[in-house]
Design a protein around this motif. Structure first.
Motif, PDB file in Angstrom:
ATOM      1  N   MET A   1     -49.354  24.872  33.627  1.00 59.99           N
ATOM      2  CA  MET A   1     -48.187  25.439  34.298  1.00 59.99           C
ATOM      3  C   MET A   1     -47.235  24.314  34.708  1.00 59.99           C
ATOM      4  N   THR A   2     -45.937  24.509  34.475  1.00 60.35           N
ATOM      5  CA  THR A   2     -44.977  23.454  34.818  1.00 60.35           C
ATOM      6  C   THR A   2     -44.733  23.451  36.314  1.00 60.35           C
ATOM      7  N   ASN A   3     -44.367  22.301  36.844  1.00 60.85           N
ATOM      8  CA  ASN A   3     -44.064  22.183  38.269  1.00 60.85           C
ATOM      9  C   ASN A   3     -42.755  22.922  38.557  1.00 60.85           C
ATOM     10  N   PRO A   4     -42.813  23.999  39.357  1.00 57.09           N
ATOM     11  CA  PRO A   4     -41.610  24.815  39.564  1.00 57.09           C
ATOM     12  C   PRO A   4     -40.493  24.045  40.263  1.00 57.09           C
ATOM     13  N   TYR A   5     -40.826  22.986  40.979  1.00 59.51           N
ATOM     14  CA  TYR A   5     -39.800  22.231  41.724  1.00 59.51           C
ATOM     15  C   TYR A   5     -38.971  21.338  40.797  1.00 59.51           C
ATOM     16  N   ARG A   6     -39.526  21.099  39.549  1.00 55.44           N
ATOM     17  CA  ARG A   6     -38.827  20.176  38.644  1.00 55.44           C
ATOM     18  C   ARG A   6     -37.490  20.718  38.157  1.00 55.44           C
ATOM     19  N   GLY A   7     -37.363  22.045  38.208  1.00 52.55           N
ATOM     20  CA  GLY A   7     -36.097  22.648  37.772  1.00 52.55           C
ATOM     21  C   GLY A   7     -34.952  22.430  38.751  1.00 52.55           C
ATOM     22  N   LEU A   8     -35.260  22.004  39.973  1.00 59.57           N
ATOM     23  CA  LEU A   8     -34.208  21.851  40.989  1.00 59.57           C
ATOM     24  C   LEU A   8     -33.321  20.649  40.688  1.00 59.57           C
ATOM     25  N   PRO A   9     -31.997  20.802  40.857  1.00 56.56           N
ATOM     26  CA  PRO A   9     -31.099  19.665  40.634  1.00 56.56           C
ATOM     27  C   PRO A   9     -31.236  18.637  41.762  1.00 56.56           C
ATOM     28  N   SER A  10     -30.736  17.430  41.504  1.00 49.05           N
ATOM     29  CA  SER A  10     -30.721  16.413  42.565  1.00 49.05           C
ATOM     30  C   SER A  10     -29.513  16.657  43.478  1.00 49.05           C
ATOM     31  N   VAL A  11     -29.515  16.000  44.639  1.00 51.90           N
ATOM     32  CA  VAL A  11     -28.377  16.121  45.553  1.00 51.90           C
ATOM     33  C   VAL A  11     -27.098  15.687  44.835  1.00 51.90           C
ATOM     34  N   ASP A  12     -27.191  14.583  44.068  1.00 55.58           N
ATOM     35  CA  ASP A  12     -26.006  14.083  43.359  1.00 55.58           C
ATOM     36  C   ASP A  12     -25.454  15.102  42.379  1.00 55.58           C
ATOM     37  N   ARG A  13     -26.364  15.753  41.677  1.00 52.65           N
ATOM     38  CA  ARG A  13     -25.912  16.720  40.685  1.00 52.65           C
ATOM     39  C   ARG A  13     -25.187  17.882  41.381  1.00 52.65           C
ATOM     40  N   VAL A  14     -25.696  18.293  42.529  1.00 51.15           N
ATOM     41  CA  VAL A  14     -25.037  19.368  43.287  1.00 51.15           C
ATOM     42  C   VAL A  14     -23.655  18.891  43.730  1.00 51.15           C
ATOM     43  N   LEU A  15     -23.584  17.647  44.197  1.00 46.69           N
ATOM     44  CA  LEU A  15     -22.290  17.120  44.681  1.00 46.69           C
ATOM     45  C   LEU A  15     -21.268  16.986  43.549  1.00 46.69           C
ATOM     46  N   GLN A  16     -21.760  16.830  42.297  1.00 48.16           N
ATOM     47  CA  GLN A  16     -20.839  16.691  41.154  1.00 48.16           C
ATOM     48  C   GLN A  16     -20.392  18.041  40.590  1.00 48.16           C
ATOM     49  N   HIS A  17     -21.042  19.114  41.045  1.00 46.87           N
ATOM     50  CA  HIS A  17     -20.688  20.454  40.568  1.00 46.87           C
ATOM     51  C   HIS A  17     -19.217  20.730  40.903  1.00 46.87           C
ATOM     52  N   ASP A  18     -18.494  21.402  39.983  1.00 45.07           N
ATOM     53  CA  ASP A  18     -17.051  21.630  40.169  1.00 45.07           C
ATOM     54  C   ASP A  18     -16.706  22.251  41.524  1.00 45.07           C
ATOM     55  N   ALA A  19     -17.459  23.287  41.882  1.00 50.25           N
ATOM     56  CA  ALA A  19     -17.158  23.999  43.137  1.00 50.25           C
ATOM     57  C   ALA A  19     -17.323  23.067  44.337  1.00 50.25           C
ATOM     58  N   VAL A  20     -18.331  22.203  44.258  1.00 53.06           N
ATOM     59  CA  VAL A  20     -18.603  21.300  45.380  1.00 53.06           C
ATOM     60  C   VAL A  20     -17.592  20.143  45.403  1.00 53.06           C
ATOM     61  N   THR A  21     -17.183  19.700  44.234  1.00 54.78           N
ATOM     62  CA  THR A  21     -16.161  18.644  44.169  1.00 54.78           C
ATOM     63  C   THR A  21     -14.885  19.123  44.854  1.00 54.78           C
ATOM     64  N   ALA A  22     -14.510  20.384  44.582  1.00 54.38           N
ATOM     65  CA  ALA A  22     -13.308  20.948  45.199  1.00 54.38           C
ATOM     66  C   ALA A  22     -13.468  20.978  46.726  1.00 54.38           C
ATOM     67  N   LEU A  23     -14.673  21.276  47.154  1.00 56.41           N
ATOM     68  CA  LEU A  23     -14.971  21.341  48.586  1.00 56.41           C
ATOM     69  C   LEU A  23     -14.827  19.964  49.238  1.00 56.41           C
ATOM     70  N   ARG A  24     -15.260  18.931  48.500  1.00 62.51           N
ATOM     71  CA  ARG A  24     -15.230  17.571  49.054  1.00 62.51           C
ATOM     72  C   ARG A  24     -13.812  17.084  49.261  1.00 62.51           C
ATOM     73  N   ALA A  25     -12.876  17.693  48.538  1.00 64.81           N
ATOM     74  CA  ALA A  25     -11.475  17.308  48.740  1.00 64.81           C
ATOM     75  C   ALA A  25     -10.955  17.856  50.063  1.00 64.81           C
ATOM     76  N   ARG A  26     -11.571  18.939  50.581  1.00 62.00           N
ATOM     77  CA  ARG A  26     -11.047  19.606  51.782  1.00 62.00           C
ATOM     78  C   ARG A  26     -11.838  19.306  53.049  1.00 62.00           C
ATOM     79  N   PHE A  27     -13.118  18.954  52.906  1.00 58.96           N
ATOM     80  CA  PHE A  27     -13.963  18.784  54.099  1.00 58.96           C
ATOM     81  C   PHE A  27     -14.589  17.400  54.136  1.00 58.96           C
ATOM     82  N   PRO A  28     -15.035  16.950  55.305  1.00 59.44           N
ATOM     83  CA  PRO A  28     -15.654  15.623  55.400  1.00 59.44           C
ATOM     84  C   PRO A  28     -16.887  15.520  54.499  1.00 59.44           C
ATOM     85  N   GLU A  29     -16.979  14.359  53.847  1.00 59.26           N
ATOM     86  CA  GLU A  29     -18.080  14.047  52.925  1.00 59.26           C
ATOM     87  C   GLU A  29     -19.454  14.300  53.581  1.00 59.26           C
TER      88      GLU A  29
END
Ligand SMILES: *Cc1c(COP(=O)(O)O)cnc(C)c1O
Length: 464
Positions: A1-29
């Motif tokens: 059985m594969t480790n179910p947690y391995r599918g989770l993205p890293s914090v960096d990957r979440v921060l690079q997501h388009d929706a989150v990038t747009a958010l970073r332009a408006r709110f404190p890092e």
């Protein structure tokens, strides 16, 4: 059985997501990063909750899958950050029929008080400036004459709330000395706060006398020692002892205090300035009668039956009030300009004999049951749901325990009334009702006529 947690993205990957990038332009890092970590943490918890069961990922439903995908996590980050910027404290429509609901902010303010707060808030004011003399003045000067005229006191002082008034008065006059109080009055006032604990915090020593149901004037007299600074009455404001009971009158307490040369303090709780018996309610202590009976200092709240802003009001003998005003704690506990303005506006209505029409709390108390029936009928017509039933509105807020006002409610019967109540609370304009047996009860007494359109819209959509 594969480790179910391995599918989770890293914090960096979440921060690079388009929706989150747009958010970073408006709110404190830092806010966005913290919420990205929190969103990943809850995704991890979601996996944990079903990884623990045998089936794991194979049977996880689509919604859960979406929640732990990078898009799902990014959406959660956006929601969390937007939530931080949205006002969390907001208006609620109180259809519970409890007039002074501490959890719902106690007394709604008179229109004049709201205007006064806005006016002094918007610009500068003569808060502590004597305009005639062109020199420093006192913020209390704006309330002095109003308090004298409405309560009959020689002088008054306004601070943060009544609990602080209690502590302040005891610290100022009974530090490391004794204060005599009846066992029947050593009460809990709500939210887990107890009068004896508040008093002890002041540095005074409480001496409890009498029994839960009966305390006599002689009990106070017998407890006086060289260390006694005061005797104090605390109005048992949120419960009632009935049957074989006895309490000394205010005049008897005055005599005991005079005989022993100690202070007579009276915490009446709710600052009720009107005669409640005129509305078919039990009598509630008023500062006027306490002062007339000879209490040295009377303490009460601004946002209970007084119907004004949160405040602790101390009225009584001028020499004592003067000592309080010069005490360092007066500065630590002082009320702000908005409260000062709102309280003055509220007191002015009493002065002008228009409290019943201008102060929402008294407007609600004085509204007739017949008027409530008309409004409940109109709601039933507009919603085409429920039925109109006789019920009782409560005063609440630690005033007039067990005292109900006859009213009529719209009762909406439901197989699961708690579900409807929850839907009403979660609406854009939340409505708080009362669940009794199989129904949600909605009482017009605590719903302002100006709130009716929003009220009906919320109920309609919760039912639909
Ligand atoms: C409500 C109450 C208090 C506390 O007043 P707050 O204004 O809520 O601080 C103290 N004493 C009595 C008797 C009360 O009823």
């Amino acid at each position: 059985m594969t480790n179910p947690y391995r599918g989770l993205p890293s914090v960096d990957r979440v921060l690079q997501h388009d929706a989150v990038t747009a958010l970073r332009a408006r709110f404190p890092e830092a806010l966005v990063t913290a919420q990205a970590r929190a969103a990943l943490e809850s995704a991890r918890a979601l996996i944990g909750s079903d990884a623990g069961t045998a089936e794991s990922a194979a049977t996880r439903d689509g919604a859960a899958d979406a929640a732990i995908s990078v898009d799902g996590i990014a959406a959660s980050v956006v929601a969390r950050v937007e939530e931080t910027a949205r006002a969390s404290l907001r208006p609620v429509i109180n259809a519970s029929g409890v007039i002074l609901h501490t959890n719902l902010g106690r007394a709604p303010l008179p229109e004049s008080a709201i205007e006064a707060m806005a006016e002094v808030g918007r610009g500068y004011s003569n808060l502590e400036f004597d305009l005639a003399a062109g020199e420093r003045g006192s913020r209390l000067s704006h309330l002095d004459r109003l308090l004298q005229a409405t309560t009959g006191a020689e002088a008054g002082l306004v601070i943060n709330n009544n609990a602080s008034a209690l502590m302040f008065v005891l610290t100022a006059f009974a530090l490391e000395r004794e204060v005599i109080i009846s066992r029947g009055q050593a009460v809990e006032i709500g939210g887990g706060f107890r009068i004896p604990d508040v008093c002890r915090q002041s540095g005074a020593r409480l001496v409890e006398v009498g029994t839960t149901n009966r305390t006599r004037a002689s009990d106070y007299g017998n407890a006086v020692s060289e260390d006694t600074a005061a005797l104090m009455r605390v109005h048992a404001s949120n419960f009632k002892i009935v049957g074989f009971t006895e309490e000394p009158s205010l005049r008897e307490l005055r005599s005991v205090a005079s005989e022993h040369g100690i202070l007579f303090l009276d915490d009446i709780g709710s600052g009720c300035l009107l005669d409640t018996t005129r509305y078919g309610l039990a009598p509630e202590p008023t500062p006027q009668e306490s002062l007339a009976a000879g209490a040295d200092l009377v303490l009460f709240s601004g946002d209970k039956l007084l119907g004004g802003p949160q405040a602790g009001i101390i009225v009584g003998r001028a020499a004592l009030i003067d000592q309080l005003r010069r005490h360092p704690l007066a500065r630590a506990l002082r009320s702000d300009k908005a409260t000062t303005a709102a309280l003055a506006a509220t007191l002015r209505h009493y002065l002008l004999g228009e409290a019943e029409s201008e102060i929402p709390v008294w407007r609600m108390i004085s509204a007739s049951a017949e008027r409530m029936r008309e409004r409940a009928e109109a709601w039933r017509g507009a919603l085409d749901a429920g039925q109109v039933e006789a019920s009782e509105s409560m005063i609440g807020g630690g005033s007039l325990p067990g005292e109900g006002l006859p009213t009529f409610v719209l009762a909406i019967a439901q197989p699961e009334p708690h579900r409807l109540a929850a839907a009403l609370r979660r609406a854009e304009t939340p409505v708080v009702g009362r669940v009794e047996r199989e129904s949600v009860l909605l009482d017009p007494r605590t719903v302002a006529e100006s709130e009716e359109a929003a009220f009906l819209a919320t109920v309609r959509s919760a039912l639909g």
